[in-house]
Scaffold this active site. Sequence first.
Site, short mmCIF file in Angstrom:
data_model
loop_
_atom_site.label_atom_id
_atom_site.label_comp_id
_atom_site.label_asym_id
_atom_site.label_seq_id
_atom_site.Cartn_x
_atom_site.Cartn_y
_atom_site.Cartn_z
N GLU A 49 0.87 -1.19 0.00
CA GLU A 49 0.00 0.00 0.00
C GLU A 49 0.90 1.24 0.00
O GLU A 49 1.97 1.25 0.63
CB GLU A 49 -0.83 -0.01 1.29
CG GLU A 49 -1.70 1.21 1.53
CD GLU A 49 -2.30 1.24 2.94
OE1 GLU A 49 -1.59 0.93 3.93
OE2 GLU A 49 -3.49 1.58 3.05
N ASN A 109 -6.94 6.31 -1.66
CA ASN A 109 -5.86 5.36 -1.39
C ASN A 109 -6.12 4.19 -2.36
O ASN A 109 -7.07 3.43 -2.18
CB ASN A 109 -5.94 4.92 0.08
CG ASN A 109 -4.75 4.09 0.48
OD1 ASN A 109 -4.03 3.56 -0.35
ND2 ASN A 109 -4.56 3.95 1.79
N LYS A 126 -9.49 2.23 -1.75
CA LYS A 126 -9.68 1.67 -0.39
C LYS A 126 -11.01 2.10 0.23
O LYS A 126 -11.34 3.29 0.27
CB LYS A 126 -8.52 2.11 0.50
CG LYS A 126 -8.48 1.47 1.88
CD LYS A 126 -7.18 1.87 2.57
CE LYS A 126 -7.05 1.28 3.97
NZ LYS A 126 -5.77 1.67 4.58
N GLU A 145 -5.91 8.86 7.63
CA GLU A 145 -6.50 8.36 6.38
C GLU A 145 -7.88 8.97 6.13
O GLU A 145 -8.27 9.17 4.99
CB GLU A 145 -6.56 6.84 6.38
CG GLU A 145 -5.19 6.22 6.25
CD GLU A 145 -5.24 4.78 5.80
OE1 GLU A 145 -5.80 4.49 4.73
OE2 GLU A 145 -4.73 3.92 6.55
N CYS A 171 -4.80 -2.92 2.98
CA CYS A 171 -4.50 -2.83 4.41
C CYS A 171 -5.69 -3.12 5.33
O CYS A 171 -6.05 -4.25 5.53
CB CYS A 171 -3.87 -1.49 4.72
SG CYS A 171 -3.02 -1.55 6.32
N ASN A 196 0.34 -1.03 5.39
CA ASN A 196 1.28 -0.29 6.26
C ASN A 196 0.66 -0.36 7.64
O ASN A 196 -0.34 0.32 7.90
CB ASN A 196 1.36 1.19 5.87
CG ASN A 196 2.12 1.46 4.59
OD1 ASN A 196 3.29 1.77 4.60
ND2 ASN A 196 1.42 1.36 3.46
N1 CDV Z 1 -2.92 1.45 6.69
C1 CDV Z 1 -3.83 0.84 7.47
O1 CDV Z 1 -4.98 0.67 7.09
N2 CDV Z 1 -3.40 0.48 8.72
C2 CDV Z 1 -4.26 -0.12 9.71
C3 CDV Z 1 -3.80 0.26 11.08
C4 CDV Z 1 -4.17 1.63 11.44
C5 CDV Z 1 -4.39 -0.64 12.15
C6 CDV Z 1 -4.31 -1.63 9.60
O2 CDV Z 1 -5.41 -2.19 9.64
O3 CDV Z 1 -3.26 -2.27 9.53
#
Ligand code: CDV
Length: 311
Positions: A49, A109, A126, A145, A171, A196
Amino acid sequence: MTSKRTLGLAVAQMGPVHLSDTRAAVVRRLVEMMREAKSRGAEMVVFPELALTTFFPRYWMDEKEADERFYEKTMPNADVQPLFNTARELQMGFYLGYAELTPEGRRFNTAIIVDRGGAIVGKYRKIHLPGHSDHKPDAPFQHLEKKFFEVGDLGFRVFNAMDVRFGMCLCNDRRWPETYRVMALQSAEVVVLGYNTPSQNIHWNEPAHLRTTTHLVSLQANAYQNGMWVAAAGKCGSEDGHHMIGSSVIVAPTGEIVARSLTEEDEVICVNADLSIGEYFRQHVFNFAKHRRPEHYKLIVERTGAGEPLV
Ligand code: CDV
């Protein structure tokens, strides 16, 4: 009897991308990992990501500044063109996450799937955006975000590339069972995703090892319950002092981890994925057409938050 189909599937985990790193330097790292993946038999490589920049939602700044520094206004563009050229040269597909600024000024995103001819054949924006939009000056870092991105407007779609049905997400989406089920209902065979994940939780005191446990358990359970392969690429290590978890993995439809990164640096993991394994699950224990009971799942789309028991 199921005929065997395979896919050379690689995940290219990235070590940190610091604020001072240029796009050109990052793209050189991606190209190098794409070449390694190809040399190890991969036909498709998954990148993280927001792979082209540091995980910038950790910093408070105004949108104008972020637009200039961290968003891609077109895709491909001159900075990432070497990646597309290499894909074509190697006849290799890839998944890439990046921050998208549309011509209308909308911010997403985003992730794309590029086929072995270097053409973008799938796009995802996203949907599950974690974090907050306000400034939290007392937090060790921000997770903005909800400030820097709109909720994706393309849904969870499935794309055909190299005769394989790919779903994609980003993510935090990987923690939600709905993500995978919506794609499994479109017969996705492989779900690819980048992440991430900061090791530290700014909302409550969560031991660091649990960050990795919840990451892995989400991927493994959903791979099994949907009879699909899941390939997850992290950007990890310490970005300008902000640590993020590694543990990039490729998970089989059995729920087993068949490849996992060892480091918190740039690292390629690779498997020859037998796509027919998923079919056994989809034809038997998770034969959706035979066994699902959507008439009893109505609350899933009728309610967003939890409410009172049904009477
Ligand atoms: N980039 C993300 O979406 N990170 C989230 C963190 C904030 C928990 C994740 O679900 O990994």
